[in-house]
Design an enzyme around this catalytic site. Sequence first.
Site, PDB file in Angstrom:
ATOM      1  N   LYS A 250       0.858  -1.195   0.000  1.00  0.00           N
ATOM      2  CA  LYS A 250       0.000   0.000   0.000  1.00  0.00           C
ATOM      3  C   LYS A 250       0.888   1.238   0.000  1.00  0.00           C
ATOM      4  O   LYS A 250       1.705   1.438   0.905  1.00  0.00           O
ATOM      5  CB  LYS A 250      -0.914  -0.007   1.227  1.00  0.00           C
ATOM      6  CG  LYS A 250      -1.727   1.290   1.401  1.00  0.00           C
ATOM      7  CD  LYS A 250      -2.661   1.235   2.617  1.00  0.00           C
ATOM      8  CE  LYS A 250      -3.312   2.593   2.884  1.00  0.00           C
ATOM      9  NZ  LYS A 250      -4.174   2.604   4.087  1.00  0.00           N
ATOM     10  N   ASP A 255      -2.457  10.163   3.847  1.00  0.00           N
ATOM     11  CA  ASP A 255      -3.876   9.829   3.977  1.00  0.00           C
ATOM     12  C   ASP A 255      -4.586  10.865   4.846  1.00  0.00           C
ATOM     13  O   ASP A 255      -4.546  10.796   6.070  1.00  0.00           O
ATOM     14  CB  ASP A 255      -4.015   8.423   4.589  1.00  0.00           C
ATOM     15  CG  ASP A 255      -5.462   7.980   4.704  1.00  0.00           C
ATOM     16  OD1 ASP A 255      -6.348   8.663   4.137  1.00  0.00           O
ATOM     17  OD2 ASP A 255      -5.710   6.946   5.357  1.00  0.00           O
ATOM     18  N   LYS A 262      -9.980  13.008   8.227  1.00  0.00           N
ATOM     19  CA  LYS A 262      -9.532  12.543   9.527  1.00  0.00           C
ATOM     20  C   LYS A 262      -9.465  13.713  10.500  1.00  0.00           C
ATOM     21  O   LYS A 262      -9.280  14.851  10.084  1.00  0.00           O
ATOM     22  CB  LYS A 262      -8.120  11.942   9.400  1.00  0.00           C
ATOM     23  CG  LYS A 262      -8.080  10.577   8.761  1.00  0.00           C
ATOM     24  CD  LYS A 262      -6.673  10.016   8.762  1.00  0.00           C
ATOM     25  CE  LYS A 262      -6.622   8.649   8.128  1.00  0.00           C
ATOM     26  NZ  LYS A 262      -7.339   7.615   8.886  1.00  0.00           N
ATOM     27  N   ASP A 273       1.550   6.080   5.804  1.00  0.00           N
ATOM     28  CA  ASP A 273       0.573   5.194   5.168  1.00  0.00           C
ATOM     29  C   ASP A 273       1.125   4.528   3.904  1.00  0.00           C
ATOM     30  O   ASP A 273       0.412   3.816   3.214  1.00  0.00           O
ATOM     31  CB  ASP A 273      -0.715   5.973   4.861  1.00  0.00           C
ATOM     32  CG  ASP A 273      -1.958   5.116   4.985  1.00  0.00           C
ATOM     33  OD1 ASP A 273      -1.871   4.021   5.566  1.00  0.00           O
ATOM     34  OD2 ASP A 273      -3.018   5.543   4.482  1.00  0.00           O
ATOM     35  N   ASP A 332     -12.199   7.418   3.647  1.00  0.00           N
ATOM     36  CA  ASP A 332     -11.002   7.127   4.444  1.00  0.00           C
ATOM     37  C   ASP A 332     -10.638   5.638   4.377  1.00  0.00           C
ATOM     38  O   ASP A 332      -9.558   5.248   4.818  1.00  0.00           O
ATOM     39  CB  ASP A 332     -11.236   7.556   5.896  1.00  0.00           C
ATOM     40  CG  ASP A 332      -9.930   7.690   6.676  1.00  0.00           C
ATOM     41  OD1 ASP A 332      -8.851   7.635   6.045  1.00  0.00           O
ATOM     42  OD2 ASP A 332      -9.992   7.856   7.909  1.00  0.00           O
ATOM     43  N   GLU A 334      -9.492   3.974   1.992  1.00  0.00           N
ATOM     44  CA  GLU A 334      -8.942   4.082   0.638  1.00  0.00           C
ATOM     45  C   GLU A 334      -7.905   3.021   0.321  1.00  0.00           C
ATOM     46  O   GLU A 334      -7.679   2.697  -0.840  1.00  0.00           O
ATOM     47  CB  GLU A 334      -8.329   5.486   0.447  1.00  0.00           C
ATOM     48  CG  GLU A 334      -6.878   5.655   0.942  1.00  0.00           C
ATOM     49  CD  GLU A 334      -6.690   5.419   2.437  1.00  0.00           C
ATOM     50  OE1 GLU A 334      -7.686   5.543   3.180  1.00  0.00           O
ATOM     51  OE2 GLU A 334      -5.567   5.107   2.856  1.00  0.00           O
ATOM     52  N   ARG A 336      -7.889  -0.221   0.739  1.00  0.00           N
ATOM     53  CA  ARG A 336      -8.478  -1.380   0.053  1.00  0.00           C
ATOM     54  C   ARG A 336      -8.841  -1.035  -1.385  1.00  0.00           C
ATOM     55  O   ARG A 336      -8.869  -1.913  -2.247  1.00  0.00           O
ATOM     56  CB  ARG A 336      -9.693  -1.884   0.859  1.00  0.00           C
ATOM     57  CG  ARG A 336     -10.792  -0.869   1.013  1.00  0.00           C
ATOM     58  CD  ARG A 336     -11.753  -1.191   2.159  1.00  0.00           C
ATOM     59  NE  ARG A 336     -11.224  -0.801   3.463  1.00  0.00           N
ATOM     60  CZ  ARG A 336     -11.857  -0.991   4.620  1.00  0.00           C
ATOM     61  NH1 ARG A 336     -13.043  -1.603   4.638  1.00  0.00           N
ATOM     62  NH2 ARG A 336     -11.315  -0.600   5.755  1.00  0.00           N
TER      63      ARG A 336
HETATM   64  N1  BES Z   1      -4.370   4.393   6.889  1.00  0.00           N
HETATM   65  C1  BES Z   1      -5.555   4.189   7.630  1.00  0.00           C
HETATM   66  C2  BES Z   1      -5.390   3.136   8.703  1.00  0.00           C
HETATM   67  C3  BES Z   1      -4.643   3.555   9.942  1.00  0.00           C
HETATM   68  C4  BES Z   1      -5.223   4.417  10.854  1.00  0.00           C
HETATM   69  C5  BES Z   1      -3.420   3.009  10.216  1.00  0.00           C
HETATM   70  C6  BES Z   1      -4.540   4.752  12.005  1.00  0.00           C
HETATM   71  C7  BES Z   1      -2.752   3.317  11.385  1.00  0.00           C
HETATM   72  C8  BES Z   1      -3.295   4.197  12.269  1.00  0.00           C
HETATM   73  C9  BES Z   1      -6.679   3.721   6.714  1.00  0.00           C
HETATM   74  O1  BES Z   1      -6.665   4.239   5.433  1.00  0.00           O
HETATM   75  C10 BES Z   1      -7.949   4.164   7.337  1.00  0.00           C
HETATM   76  O2  BES Z   1      -8.163   5.342   7.418  1.00  0.00           O
HETATM   77  N2  BES Z   1      -8.763   3.214   7.768  1.00  0.00           N
HETATM   78  C11 BES Z   1      -9.986   3.513   8.419  1.00  0.00           C
HETATM   79  C12 BES Z   1     -11.022   2.568   7.912  1.00  0.00           C
HETATM   80  C13 BES Z   1     -12.422   2.949   8.333  1.00  0.00           C
HETATM   81  C14 BES Z   1     -12.856   4.196   7.641  1.00  0.00           C
HETATM   82  C15 BES Z   1     -13.344   1.802   8.003  1.00  0.00           C
HETATM   83  C16 BES Z   1      -9.754   3.364   9.916  1.00  0.00           C
HETATM   84  O3  BES Z   1      -9.047   2.449  10.322  1.00  0.00           O
HETATM   85  O4  BES Z   1     -10.274   4.185  10.656  1.00  0.00           O
HETATM   86 ZN    ZN Z   2      -4.842   4.795   4.732  1.00  0.00          ZN
HETATM   87 MN    MN Z   3      -7.682   6.109   5.300  1.00  0.00          MN
END
Ligand code: BES
Ligand code: ZN
Ligand code: MN
Length: 497
Positions: A250, A255, A262, A273, A332, A334, A336
């Site tokens: 990835k 992000d 966020k 990220d 968010d 993104e 996947r």
């Molecule tokens: N890059 C983030 C995941 C992440 C968040 C990694 C905090 C490490 C610390 C990912 O893109 C994301 O934002 N995931 C969301 C998914 C949700 C919207 C279903 C998350 O984990 O909040």
């Molecule tokens: Zn992310």
């Molecule tokens: Mn995200």
Amino acid sequence: MNLELQTLTWAQAASVSTDALIVLVSQKSPKNTGVLATMLAQAEKTGDFSPAAGQCLMWWKPPGLQAQRLVFAGVGEGRAQDVRQAVTAAVTALKKTKTAKITICLQDELASHLAIAAQAVADASYIYTATKPSAKASLVTKLTLGVPDSSKSSGAFAVAKAQLAGVALAREWGNRPANHATPSDLANAAKALAKHPRISCQVLGLKEVTRLGMGSFASVAQASAEPLKFIVLEYKGAAASQAPVVLIGKGITFDTGGISLKPGPGMDEMKFDMCGAASVLGTFEALAQAKPQLNVVGLIPACENMPGGKALKPGDVVTSMSGQTIEILNTDAEGRLILCDALTYAKRFKPSAVIDIATLTGACVIALGHLRTGLYATDEDLARKLSEAGDHSLDLNWRMPLDDEYAEGLKSNFADVANVADRAAGSVTAAKFLHRFAKDFPWAHMDIAGTAWKSGAAKGATGRPVPSLLAYLLAEADHAKPAKSAKTSKPAKTQRA
Ligand code: BES
Ligand code: ZN
Ligand code: MN
């Protein structure tokens, strides 16, 4: 840091001239004679030192020794984690001194933990300098690993060298801020790797990505001023007829969450990220050095996730390369969206296995914390191998479930699948989304959201999971057999990195 391997007994260690001599002492260390043994016996007698894991005792200008400093570091029973703890403690103490050259003396079975010891020195002495001119580069420039018989350790030494280089590259790219690690910068880093023999690199831009039908990947990038890149790396260490392992990283270089923005605090950490992408780059650096006999493909979808007038909106439906349509309920989620198109692209390599590595979900951090990477796999053999590789390299992971019931929440009234379900088991539902695109090959997914970097005072990338990826690939190749044109390492008393 320069690495060197040397045959070194306790008796010889006394006459080694180095800035610091670290002697690992286990509870079952054999009785030795000589000046080191006398000092150890005295220190144990007075209670100043015991061989329990993590115990440290430092001397300055120790009498009877050529070394400027001596550190006894206890490793308890001598397990890999004990060696890591001991070396970390010793190097942390030495960091406050003027130590540039370190020699570590690993007796008997401790020699099997060569890579662990070397990695611990590299981790403890690492200093980030890329955008911090005021920081002085790490003083530690040379590490000599002293073992009972260097000819017996030359294989492990080669692996250690490759791993250190791979972790260093992954850590470096992970740490660089997003404006110094754009998708184009990552593409250039990949092209630089292609200077190594056996490695080639191809970079696709928006035009090619669109032509391939990667509508899901392209949609994430559409509000960013930075052009997306789809990076294809190939390491050819075996006959072309041999099916490759495909690694997918990835590569979200920043992000923001997009329109599903966020919260502000801590958002800087979303520069990390792209640590999955960095781990693929690092693994290729390690492959270039270890030269195993196998084929590996690295795929990196790289872009920013930004809000803006052109941004993807909640409710939008995009069409992935697989043909499946996706309803975006949260911009968010993104990671996947870029990985699913890379998984579809991976099919063309007729891979023996596909492993994606991603800082995918905050939920994985809640589930496993910062110790173990979340491991998902559709293939028992692949799961076992990755689990063993993790244990072996102390780059731990933990198997997570893929029951179809977890996909229930991804149903959509407006597309084949939604990009998020509700909050429950968020790491698993993310994996279930990817699973839809990974039906044609043995597949594993590593959620490194909790393990790719550290927060707080020690904020920084870890270079994980390069150690376990390398261990897995070398085991696949049976690293006893180096690639044809590779130099066969002949047993020598001293090998220079
Ligand atoms: N890059 C983030 C995941 C992440 C968040 C990694 C905090 C490490 C610390 C990912 O893109 C994301 O934002 N995931 C969301 C998914 C949700 C919207 C279903 C998350 O984990 O909040
Ligand atoms: Zn992310
Ligand atoms: Mn995200």
